[in-house]
Design a protein around this motif. Structure first.
Motif, PDB file in Angstrom:
ATOM      1  N   UNK A  74      -4.556   2.125 -10.628  1.00  0.00           N
ATOM      2  CA  UNK A  74      -3.756   2.184  -9.518  1.00  0.00           C
ATOM      3  C   UNK A  74      -4.799   2.560  -8.417  1.00  0.00           C
ATOM      4  N   UNK A  75      -5.759   3.181  -8.719  1.00  0.00           N
ATOM      5  CA  UNK A  75      -6.931   4.222  -7.791  1.00  0.00           C
ATOM      6  C   UNK A  75      -7.874   3.204  -7.193  1.00  0.00           C
ATOM      7  N   UNK A  76      -8.033   3.503  -6.021  1.00  0.00           N
ATOM      8  CA  UNK A  76      -9.051   2.552  -5.400  1.00  0.00           C
ATOM      9  C   UNK A  76     -10.579   3.436  -5.588  1.00  0.00           C
ATOM     10  N   UNK A 121       1.003  -1.235   0.018  1.00  0.00           N
ATOM     11  CA  UNK A 121      -0.041   0.089   0.104  1.00  0.00           C
ATOM     12  C   UNK A 121       0.868   1.343   0.133  1.00  0.00           C
ATOM     13  N   UNK A 122       1.992   1.195   0.808  1.00  0.00           N
ATOM     14  CA  UNK A 122       2.804   2.559   0.880  1.00  0.00           C
ATOM     15  C   UNK A 122       3.215   2.704  -0.696  1.00  0.00           C
ATOM     16  N   UNK A 123       3.808   1.770  -1.367  1.00  0.00           N
ATOM     17  CA  UNK A 123       4.214   1.682  -2.607  1.00  0.00           C
ATOM     18  C   UNK A 123       3.267   2.178  -3.896  1.00  0.00           C
ATOM     19  N   UNK A 124       2.115   1.654  -3.513  1.00  0.00           N
ATOM     20  CA  UNK A 124       0.889   2.225  -4.258  1.00  0.00           C
ATOM     21  C   UNK A 124       0.701   3.664  -4.201  1.00  0.00           C
ATOM     22  N   UNK A 125       0.672   4.078  -2.879  1.00  0.00           N
ATOM     23  CA  UNK A 125       0.395   5.543  -2.675  1.00  0.00           C
ATOM     24  C   UNK A 125       1.529   6.332  -3.207  1.00  0.00           C
ATOM     25  N   UNK A 126       2.913   5.995  -2.988  1.00  0.00           N
ATOM     26  CA  UNK A 126       3.836   6.525  -3.497  1.00  0.00           C
ATOM     27  C   UNK A 126       3.866   6.809  -5.118  1.00  0.00           C
ATOM     28  N   UNK A 127       3.386   5.641  -5.776  1.00  0.00           N
ATOM     29  CA  UNK A 127       3.369   5.720  -7.148  1.00  0.00           C
ATOM     30  C   UNK A 127       2.617   7.177  -7.698  1.00  0.00           C
ATOM     31  N   UNK A 128       1.240   7.113  -7.079  1.00  0.00           N
ATOM     32  CA  UNK A 128       0.320   8.125  -7.397  1.00  0.00           C
ATOM     33  C   UNK A 128       1.025   9.437  -7.074  1.00  0.00           C
ATOM     34  N   UNK A 129       1.888   9.621  -5.841  1.00  0.00           N
ATOM     35  CA  UNK A 129       2.078  10.803  -5.387  1.00  0.00           C
ATOM     36  C   UNK A 129       3.353  11.254  -6.354  1.00  0.00           C
ATOM     37  N   UNK A 130       3.912  10.326  -6.866  1.00  0.00           N
ATOM     38  CA  UNK A 130       5.052  10.906  -7.759  1.00  0.00           C
ATOM     39  C   UNK A 130       5.102  10.927  -9.207  1.00  0.00           C
ATOM     40  N   UNK A 131       4.170   9.840  -9.576  1.00  0.00           N
ATOM     41  CA  UNK A 131       3.768   9.700 -11.086  1.00  0.00           C
ATOM     42  C   UNK A 131       2.947  10.541 -11.566  1.00  0.00           C
ATOM     43  N   UNK A 132       1.995  11.041 -10.752  1.00  0.00           N
ATOM     44  CA  UNK A 132       0.991  12.054 -11.288  1.00  0.00           C
ATOM     45  C   UNK A 132       1.488  13.276 -11.674  1.00  0.00           C
ATOM     46  N   UNK A 133       2.814  13.482 -11.136  1.00  0.00           N
ATOM     47  CA  UNK A 133       3.504  14.897 -11.384  1.00  0.00           C
ATOM     48  C   UNK A 133       4.242  14.674 -12.648  1.00  0.00           C
ATOM     49  N   UNK A 144      -1.647  20.490  -8.353  1.00  0.00           N
ATOM     50  CA  UNK A 144      -1.136  19.162  -8.255  1.00  0.00           C
ATOM     51  C   UNK A 144      -1.301  18.531  -7.071  1.00  0.00           C
ATOM     52  N   UNK A 145      -0.817  19.244  -5.855  1.00  0.00           N
ATOM     53  CA  UNK A 145      -1.157  18.834  -4.669  1.00  0.00           C
ATOM     54  C   UNK A 145      -2.265  18.265  -3.920  1.00  0.00           C
ATOM     55  N   UNK A 146      -3.213  19.259  -4.412  1.00  0.00           N
ATOM     56  CA  UNK A 146      -4.847  18.784  -3.848  1.00  0.00           C
ATOM     57  C   UNK A 146      -5.264  17.471  -4.726  1.00  0.00           C
ATOM     58  N   UNK A 147      -4.960  17.490  -6.062  1.00  0.00           N
ATOM     59  CA  UNK A 147      -5.339  16.699  -6.916  1.00  0.00           C
ATOM     60  C   UNK A 147      -4.701  15.178  -6.496  1.00  0.00           C
ATOM     61  N   UNK A 148      -3.536  15.005  -6.148  1.00  0.00           N
ATOM     62  CA  UNK A 148      -2.919  13.865  -5.419  1.00  0.00           C
ATOM     63  C   UNK A 148      -3.575  13.401  -4.140  1.00  0.00           C
ATOM     64  N   UNK A 149      -3.959  14.526  -3.362  1.00  0.00           N
ATOM     65  CA  UNK A 149      -4.428  14.105  -1.956  1.00  0.00           C
ATOM     66  C   UNK A 149      -5.844  13.351  -2.210  1.00  0.00           C
ATOM     67  N   UNK A 150      -6.459  13.858  -3.198  1.00  0.00           N
ATOM     68  CA  UNK A 150      -7.997  13.146  -3.521  1.00  0.00           C
ATOM     69  C   UNK A 150      -7.717  11.834  -4.205  1.00  0.00           C
ATOM     70  N   UNK A 151      -6.862  11.427  -5.030  1.00  0.00           N
ATOM     71  CA  UNK A 151      -6.707  10.435  -5.837  1.00  0.00           C
ATOM     72  C   UNK A 151      -6.064   9.284  -4.874  1.00  0.00           C
ATOM     73  N   UNK A 152      -5.102   9.600  -3.953  1.00  0.00           N
ATOM     74  CA  UNK A 152      -4.724   8.331  -2.900  1.00  0.00           C
ATOM     75  C   UNK A 152      -5.614   7.720  -1.998  1.00  0.00           C
ATOM     76  N   UNK A 153      -6.876   8.407  -1.902  1.00  0.00           N
ATOM     77  CA  UNK A 153      -7.916   7.885  -0.907  1.00  0.00           C
ATOM     78  C   UNK A 153      -8.454   6.646  -1.656  1.00  0.00           C
TER      79      UNK A 153
END
Length: 410
Positions: A363-365, A342-354, A401-410
């Motif tokens: 990757x999204x729940x 789960x850590x790695x899934x979240x990190x992928x979203x945090x980084x690759x969305x950029x 981008x930061x706000x979009x990421x926060x929403x997508x990792x839920x």
């Protein structure tokens, strides 16, 4: 002063990694980050793990000296070889950062690279980068780096305006970074980056445009442009708190970003990561792409962070403590963490969305996918990428981008 290290479990004295970290390793790129922790002066906005001569005096003795630093760092590269065992991968990227790497002699930087080359070998098309302060290099220095195997260089320009440089406590002369680009080209560097910072207190839109014009006029094939972040504990934070300089707000940062996008794209540099523009795919910083895509890298040097196969660790921060550990045959690691799936899934979203190509929607729940649908409707994600199964940011999405990421990792 440098920020604090995270908490984590102890690193074994020999630096050994769990067997799981090396599973499938040959299929992943391997990079090295080599940290040089020395600066002539501390910039007012900096909270990196760097030290001036004054800060080191009486605190680490000969072990903290930059005179023997290349040899000390080579010891960690040899430790990496032991830890990674018979890992067959040649190194794909090497990035020397700091601090001010070019406070060391060019020969020292070459010897650091040689340690990686001797222990691991370099891929045939390896990217080898060093950061450089414009005032600490000259044509002979650059030629020695190029001859020694460096093929990419990144100059810290920050701004072309003297009053902006003064607020940042930058010591180089306006115009010198642009000269350095020409000197690097003459030395044989094909890939040259200029780092810029926007949103400095007292900077105007015209100041920022002038900096971009100066940078583009120098002819780099890569430009990095970062919003100024005022970190607690820095000299600039204290000046703002005392009311000596104003704080720049988010709306100003957004306006400056739009100016950067307009001018850089018009000059033929396309964004491939939120803060980075390149003239071609070949001009992208491959080392940073290793970070953004969760590949493997070994960070050598005080305070350096590493990641191999879902294990992340970080070194002790002080150069004296770092050198002492290696002299005693111990890993300089201060702590580590084992990332869960789960850590790695979240990190992928945090980084690759950029990145320009974004992240796979699978990757999204469910909550994240619903957020992606809303972001698409709000014009924050590109419809053509979404239709192809990826969440990729529009220009407006990059601003948020930061706000979009926060929403997508839920």
């Amino acid at each position: 002063m440098p920020s604090a290290l995270p908490d984590g479990e102890p690193v074994p004295a020999d630096g050994a990694l769990p067997a799981s970290a090396l599973e499938g390793a040959p299929e992943r790129p391997l990079g090295f980050y080599l940290h040089v922790p020395y600066c002539a002066t501390r910039c007012g906005y900096c909270d990196f793990n760097t030290y001036t001569a004054t800060e080191l005096r009486g605190s680490g003795g000969v072990l903290a000296s930059r005179d023997n630093y290349a040899d000390t760092l080579a010891e960690e590269v040899r430790l990496a070889r032991k830890v990674l065992g018979d890992d067959p991968r040649p190194v794909r990227t090497v990035f020397v950062g700091g601090g001010t790497p070019t406070l060391l002699a060019a020969g020292d930087l070459v010897r650091m690279l040689d340690a990686v080359r001797q222990e691991f070998g370099l891929a045939e098309d390896a990217e080898v980068t060093t950061e450089a302060n414009p005032e600490t290099v000259d044509p002979a220095y650059l030629a020695e780096l190029r001859e020694g195997g460096y093929n990419r260089i990144s100059f810290g320009m920050q701004s072309a305006r003297p009053h902006v440089l003064r607020i940042l406590d930058r010591t180089h002369t306006p115009g010198r970074p642009e000269q350095c680009v020409s000197e690097a080209r003459a030395a044989g560097f094909e890939h040259v980056n200029l780092d810029l910072i926007y949103g400095t207190p007292g900077e105007s839109d015209d100041d920022w445009r002038a900096s971009l014009e100066a940078a583009l006029g120098a002819g780099p094939d890569h430009v990095s442009a970062y919003a100024l972040i005022v970190e607690d504990g820095t000299g600039l934070a204290r000046r703002i708190k005392r009311g000596e300089v104003p704080m720049t707000d988010d709306d100003v940062h957004a306006d400056r970003y739009l100016i950067a996008e307009e001018m850089l794209s018009a000059a033929g540099l396309d964004w491939y990561e939120v803060s980075n523009w390149a003239a071609s795919d070949a001009a992208r910083c491959l080392h940073n792409e290793l970070y953004w895509r969760g590949a493997d890298w070994w960070g050598a040097g005080p305070g350096a962070h590493s990641h191999v196969g879902g294990v992340r660790w970080w070194n002790v921060k002080h150069p004296g403590a770092y050198a002492a550990a290696l002299a005693e045959g111990r890993s300089p690691g201060a702590g580590r963490e084992l990332l869960s799936a789960e850590d790695r899934r979240v990190e992928r979203i945090l980084l690759e969305l950029r990145l320009v190509d974004g992240v796979p929607l699978d990757l999204l729940r469910p909550a994240g996918r619903a957020a992606a649908d809303r972001a698409l409707a709000d014009g924050l994600l590109r419809p053509e990428s979404f239709a192809a199964g990826r969440a990729a940011l529009t220009l407006r999405g990059r601003l948020l981008a930061d706000a979009v990421v926060r929403d997508l990792v839920d």
